[in-house]
Write a protein that holds these residues in place. Structure first.
Motif, PDB file in Angstrom:
ATOM      1  N   GLY A   9      57.756  20.921  47.476  1.00 14.34           N
ATOM      2  CA  GLY A   9      58.051  19.433  46.948  1.00 14.34           C
ATOM      3  C   GLY A   9      57.588  18.334  48.019  1.00 14.34           C
ATOM      4  O   GLY A   9      57.036  18.821  48.999  1.00 14.34           O
ATOM      5  N   TYR A  10      57.862  17.222  47.758  1.00 13.88           N
ATOM      6  CA  TYR A  10      57.542  15.941  48.577  1.00 13.88           C
ATOM      7  C   TYR A  10      58.181  16.098  49.966  1.00 13.88           C
ATOM      8  O   TYR A  10      57.491  16.353  50.934  1.00 13.88           O
ATOM      9  CB  TYR A  10      57.966  14.821  47.825  1.00 13.88           C
ATOM     10  N   ILE A  11      59.274  15.956  50.279  1.00 15.66           N
ATOM     11  CA  ILE A  11      60.154  15.986  51.313  1.00 15.66           C
ATOM     12  C   ILE A  11      59.965  17.608  51.898  1.00 15.66           C
ATOM     13  O   ILE A  11      59.596  17.620  52.970  1.00 15.66           O
ATOM     14  CB  ILE A  11      61.681  15.795  51.198  1.00 15.66           C
ATOM     15  N   GLY A  12      60.294  18.521  50.990  1.00 12.58           N
ATOM     16  CA  GLY A  12      60.165  19.831  51.715  1.00 12.58           C
ATOM     17  C   GLY A  12      58.868  20.218  52.236  1.00 12.58           C
ATOM     18  O   GLY A  12      58.799  20.888  53.377  1.00 12.58           O
ATOM     19  N   THR A  33      58.332  20.918  39.913  1.00 13.38           N
ATOM     20  CA  THR A  33      57.661  19.439  40.529  1.00 13.38           C
ATOM     21  C   THR A  33      56.859  19.564  41.515  1.00 13.38           C
ATOM     22  O   THR A  33      56.291  18.783  42.175  1.00 13.38           O
ATOM     23  CB  THR A  33      58.825  18.271  40.662  1.00 13.38           C
ATOM     24  N   GLY A  34      56.941  20.556  42.366  1.00 12.36           N
ATOM     25  CA  GLY A  34      56.283  21.064  43.611  1.00 12.36           C
ATOM     26  C   GLY A  34      54.804  21.440  43.366  1.00 12.36           C
ATOM     27  O   GLY A  34      54.477  21.575  42.218  1.00 12.36           O
ATOM     28  N   GLU A  49      62.464  31.122  40.642  1.00 10.63           N
ATOM     29  CA  GLU A  49      63.602  30.259  40.253  1.00 10.63           C
ATOM     30  C   GLU A  49      64.990  30.352  40.999  1.00 10.63           C
ATOM     31  O   GLU A  49      65.438  31.494  41.232  1.00 10.63           O
ATOM     32  CB  GLU A  49      63.824  30.437  38.621  1.00 10.63           C
ATOM     33  N   LEU A  50      65.373  29.428  41.469  1.00  6.94           N
ATOM     34  CA  LEU A  50      66.650  29.371  42.256  1.00  6.94           C
ATOM     35  C   LEU A  50      67.950  29.944  41.662  1.00  6.94           C
ATOM     36  O   LEU A  50      68.692  30.760  42.390  1.00  6.94           O
ATOM     37  CB  LEU A  50      67.153  27.847  42.791  1.00  6.94           C
ATOM     38  N   LEU A  71      66.369  22.038  49.338  1.00 10.02           N
ATOM     39  CA  LEU A  71      65.935  20.901  48.754  1.00 10.02           C
ATOM     40  C   LEU A  71      65.445  21.040  47.358  1.00 10.02           C
ATOM     41  O   LEU A  71      64.976  19.968  46.472  1.00 10.02           O
ATOM     42  CB  LEU A  71      64.639  20.420  49.489  1.00 10.02           C
ATOM     43  N   ASN A  90      70.202  22.876  37.004  1.00  9.24           N
ATOM     44  CA  ASN A  90      69.507  22.878  38.094  1.00  9.24           C
ATOM     45  C   ASN A  90      69.964  22.772  39.411  1.00  9.24           C
ATOM     46  O   ASN A  90      69.724  23.470  40.410  1.00  9.24           O
ATOM     47  CB  ASN A  90      68.308  21.965  37.649  1.00  9.24           C
ATOM     48  N   SER A 113      70.114  18.527  51.207  1.00 10.79           N
ATOM     49  CA  SER A 113      69.415  17.081  50.901  1.00 10.79           C
ATOM     50  C   SER A 113      70.191  16.673  49.930  1.00 10.79           C
ATOM     51  O   SER A 113      69.992  16.801  48.562  1.00 10.79           O
ATOM     52  CB  SER A 113      67.908  17.466  50.590  1.00 10.79           C
ATOM     53  N   THR A 115      71.905  12.326  48.565  1.00  8.67           N
ATOM     54  CA  THR A 115      71.458  11.211  48.205  1.00  8.67           C
ATOM     55  C   THR A 115      72.629  10.098  48.426  1.00  8.67           C
ATOM     56  O   THR A 115      73.674  10.448  48.309  1.00  8.67           O
ATOM     57  CB  THR A 115      71.024  10.999  46.653  1.00  8.67           C
ATOM     58  N   LYS A 142      74.613  16.044  42.893  1.00  6.99           N
ATOM     59  CA  LYS A 142      74.420  16.030  44.186  1.00  6.99           C
ATOM     60  C   LYS A 142      75.837  16.070  44.530  1.00  6.99           C
ATOM     61  O   LYS A 142      76.184  16.840  46.088  1.00  6.99           O
ATOM     62  CB  LYS A 142      73.333  14.991  44.692  1.00  6.99           C
ATOM     63  N   TYR A 165      70.208  10.580  51.697  1.00 10.66           N
ATOM     64  CA  TYR A 165      69.276   9.323  52.104  1.00 10.66           C
ATOM     65  C   TYR A 165      68.667   8.839  50.953  1.00 10.66           C
ATOM     66  O   TYR A 165      69.031   9.204  49.726  1.00 10.66           O
ATOM     67  CB  TYR A 165      68.138   9.906  53.023  1.00 10.66           C
ATOM     68  N   ASN A 167      64.874   7.322  49.136  1.00  6.34           N
ATOM     69  CA  ASN A 167      63.429   6.847  49.150  1.00  6.34           C
ATOM     70  C   ASN A 167      62.747   7.429  50.267  1.00  6.34           C
ATOM     71  O   ASN A 167      62.275   6.371  51.133  1.00  6.34           O
ATOM     72  CB  ASN A 167      63.459   5.363  48.894  1.00  6.34           C
ATOM     73  N   GLY A 168      62.829   8.472  50.713  1.00  5.80           N
ATOM     74  CA  GLY A 168      61.867   9.183  51.766  1.00  5.80           C
ATOM     75  C   GLY A 168      60.452   8.691  51.578  1.00  5.80           C
ATOM     76  O   GLY A 168      59.947   8.695  50.479  1.00  5.80           O
TER      77      GLY A 168
HETATM   78  N1  NAD Z   1      62.402  11.828  47.785  1.00  8.23           N
HETATM   79  C1  NAD Z   1      63.680  11.240  48.155  1.00  8.23           C
HETATM   80  O1  NAD Z   1      63.537  10.009  48.508  1.00  8.23           O
HETATM   81  C2  NAD Z   1      65.231  11.881  48.033  1.00  8.23           C
HETATM   82  C3  NAD Z   1      66.326  10.981  48.642  1.00  8.23           C
HETATM   83  C4  NAD Z   1      67.420  11.668  48.555  1.00  8.23           C
HETATM   84  C5  NAD Z   1      67.487  12.957  48.380  1.00  8.23           C
HETATM   85  N2  NAD Z   1      66.422  13.746  47.907  1.00  8.23           N
HETATM   86  C6  NAD Z   1      66.438  15.077  47.542  1.00  8.23           C
HETATM   87  O2  NAD Z   1      65.704  15.877  48.312  1.00  8.23           O
HETATM   88  C7  NAD Z   1      65.056  17.025  47.757  1.00  8.23           C
HETATM   89  C8  NAD Z   1      63.732  17.001  47.434  1.00  8.23           C
HETATM   90  O3  NAD Z   1      63.360  15.604  46.983  1.00  8.23           O
HETATM   91  P1  NAD Z   1      61.858  15.581  46.548  1.00  8.23           P
HETATM   92  O4  NAD Z   1      61.671  14.159  46.391  1.00  8.23           O
HETATM   93  O5  NAD Z   1      60.890  16.404  47.738  1.00  8.23           O
HETATM   94  O6  NAD Z   1      61.750  16.252  45.290  1.00  8.23           O
HETATM   95  P2  NAD Z   1      60.583  17.224  44.572  1.00  8.23           P
HETATM   96  O7  NAD Z   1      60.668  17.248  43.240  1.00  8.23           O
HETATM   97  O8  NAD Z   1      59.215  16.489  45.285  1.00  8.23           O
HETATM   98  O9  NAD Z   1      60.713  18.528  45.428  1.00  8.23           O
HETATM   99  C9  NAD Z   1      61.832  19.439  45.004  1.00  8.23           C
HETATM  100  C10 NAD Z   1      61.225  20.815  44.787  1.00  8.23           C
HETATM  101  O10 NAD Z   1      62.279  21.687  44.343  1.00  8.23           O
HETATM  102  C11 NAD Z   1      61.618  22.580  43.227  1.00  8.23           C
HETATM  103  N3  NAD Z   1      62.629  22.987  42.619  1.00  8.23           N
HETATM  104  C12 NAD Z   1      63.305  22.217  41.726  1.00  8.23           C
HETATM  105  N4  NAD Z   1      64.211  22.948  40.917  1.00  8.23           N
HETATM  106  C13 NAD Z   1      63.994  24.135  41.380  1.00  8.23           C
HETATM  107  C14 NAD Z   1      64.734  25.642  41.175  1.00  8.23           C
HETATM  108  N5  NAD Z   1      65.606  25.395  40.212  1.00  8.23           N
HETATM  109  N6  NAD Z   1      64.152  26.495  41.683  1.00  8.23           N
HETATM  110  C15 NAD Z   1      63.330  26.461  42.802  1.00  8.23           C
HETATM  111  N7  NAD Z   1      62.690  25.411  43.014  1.00  8.23           N
HETATM  112  C16 NAD Z   1      62.952  24.107  42.362  1.00  8.23           C
HETATM  113  C17 NAD Z   1      60.532  21.834  42.789  1.00  8.23           C
HETATM  114  O11 NAD Z   1      59.404  22.508  42.250  1.00  8.23           O
HETATM  115  C18 NAD Z   1      59.728  20.866  44.180  1.00  8.23           C
HETATM  116  O12 NAD Z   1      59.168  21.588  44.896  1.00  8.23           O
HETATM  117  C19 NAD Z   1      66.207  16.892  46.138  1.00  8.23           C
HETATM  118  O13 NAD Z   1      66.930  17.787  46.603  1.00  8.23           O
HETATM  119  C20 NAD Z   1      66.320  15.486  45.951  1.00  8.23           C
HETATM  120  O14 NAD Z   1      67.276  15.522  45.044  1.00  8.23           O
HETATM  121  C21 NAD Z   1      65.041  13.178  47.851  1.00  8.23           C
END
Ligand code: NAD
Length: 272
Positions: A9-12, A33-34, A49-50, A71, A90, A113, A115, A142, A165, A167-168
């Motif tokens: 995913g985005y942060i990951g 969503t990744g 799947e987790l 994440l 989820n 991770s 919020t 969360k 956090y 809005n990374g």
């Molecule tokens: N983006 C932000 O600003 C932000 C802020 C605070 C917290 N977070 C948390 O950080 C984490 C990552 O956020 P992000 O913005 O990168 O989101 P994202 O949707 O881009 O990344 C989430 C990743 O997890 C995978 N995923 C989701 N459910 C899954 C499951 N059941 N099994 C396996 N993989 C699964 C998705 O495919 C995706 O690659 C999340 O937990 C989110 O709640 C994000």
């Protein structure tokens, strides 16, 4: 070896880009969503799947995992009150499966991770002890997971760091990724800690300021309703605890974060 669940995913993907510089990394992600292309080539990628306990158990059996960075979540909180089942299954049920498999394989270190949406809205800077008031199923999922992690940490002598956090933005050069590295160093000390840290740049930004900075950097006009433009910053976090205990300092300003994210976008064929 570090397992990053949600590492596509985005942060990951940014966290993985940093971790592969010094660690062996396995990414486990269902790609809901990744994006596969976002995963650094130096990391081992496993689609899964987790909540799939059997598959996850197989992964833990294959690799010598020492630490998990968690994440994986459904996160667009605006929709979460319409479909709480998705968010609880989820984000909470799947977290329980992960913790069960970690226990079975004696893996004790986890970075979670979370919020700032766990906090009640206020104009005051938010401290880790600020009043909790969740307004949607995403935020509650969360927060519940944090509580579960706290119980597991105490009962099963684990090491857990929760990063809260919002809005990374930017890329692996940015502050946020530094905090994950510092958190990993801390859990590796095996001091059986459960710690929650706010993470951010310690400042709020007005919507107007974000819009204007984006327009300046991207040369694109951004249309927002006038009511949104007047929005005041909420959820401004105090970073005192993470600065004092982990030595984390936010170095980047809004201008840097937006230009960094924009430059990153130019060279990618995925959306983050
Ligand atoms: N983006 C932000 O600003 C932000 C802020 C605070 C917290 N977070 C948390 O950080 C984490 C990552 O956020 P992000 O913005 O990168 O989101 P994202 O949707 O881009 O990344 C989430 C990743 O997890 C995978 N995923 C989701 N459910 C899954 C499951 N059941 N099994 C396996 N993989 C699964 C998705 O495919 C995706 O690659 C999340 O937990 C989110 O709640 C994000």
């Amino acid at each position: 070896m570090i397992l990053v669940v949600g590492g596509a995913g985005y942060i990951g993907s940014h966290v993985v880009n940093r971790l592969v510089e010094t660690e062996q990394v396995v990414v486990y992600d269902n790609l809901s969503t990744g994006c596969r292309e976002a995963v650094n080539e130096q990391a081992i990628f496993i689609e899964g799947e987790l909540a799939d306990e059997k598959r996850l158990t197989h992964v833990f059996s294959l690799f010598s995992i020492k630490t998990v960075v968690h994440l994986a979540a459904a996160s667009p909180e605006v929709e979460s009150n319409e479909n709480p089942q998705l968010y609880y299954e989820n984000n909470v049920t799947a977290t329980l499966v992960l913790l069960k498999v970690m226990r079975e394989h004696h893996v004790k270190n986890i970075i979670y991770s979370s919020t700032v949406l766990t906090y009640a809205r206020t104009n005051e800077p938010l401290h880790e002890q600020s009043y909790i008031e969740t307004t949607n199923s995403y935020a509650r999922s969360k927060y519940f997971s944090e509580q579960i992690l706290q119980d597991y940490t105490l009962a099963y002598k684990m090491n857990c760091i929760v990063l809260r956090y919002l809005n990374g933005s930017g890329s692996q050069e940015g502050d946020l990724v530094n905090a994950f590295s510092l958190a990993l160093e801390t859990v590796a000390k095996n001091e059986q800690v459960f710690k929650i840290y706010n993470l951010g740049n310690g400042q709020g930004s007005l919507v107007k300021e974000i819009k204007e900075t984006n327009e300046e950097i991207t040369n694109n006009n951004i249309n927002l309703s006038s009511s949104r433009i007047e929005d005041q910053p909420v959820f401004i976090e105090s970073l005192k605890k993470i600065q004092q205990e982990l030595g984390y300092y936010a170095e980047k300003n809004l201008q840097h974060m937006i230009s960094n994210a924009w430059n990153g976008h130019q060279n990618k064929n995925f959306n983050f």
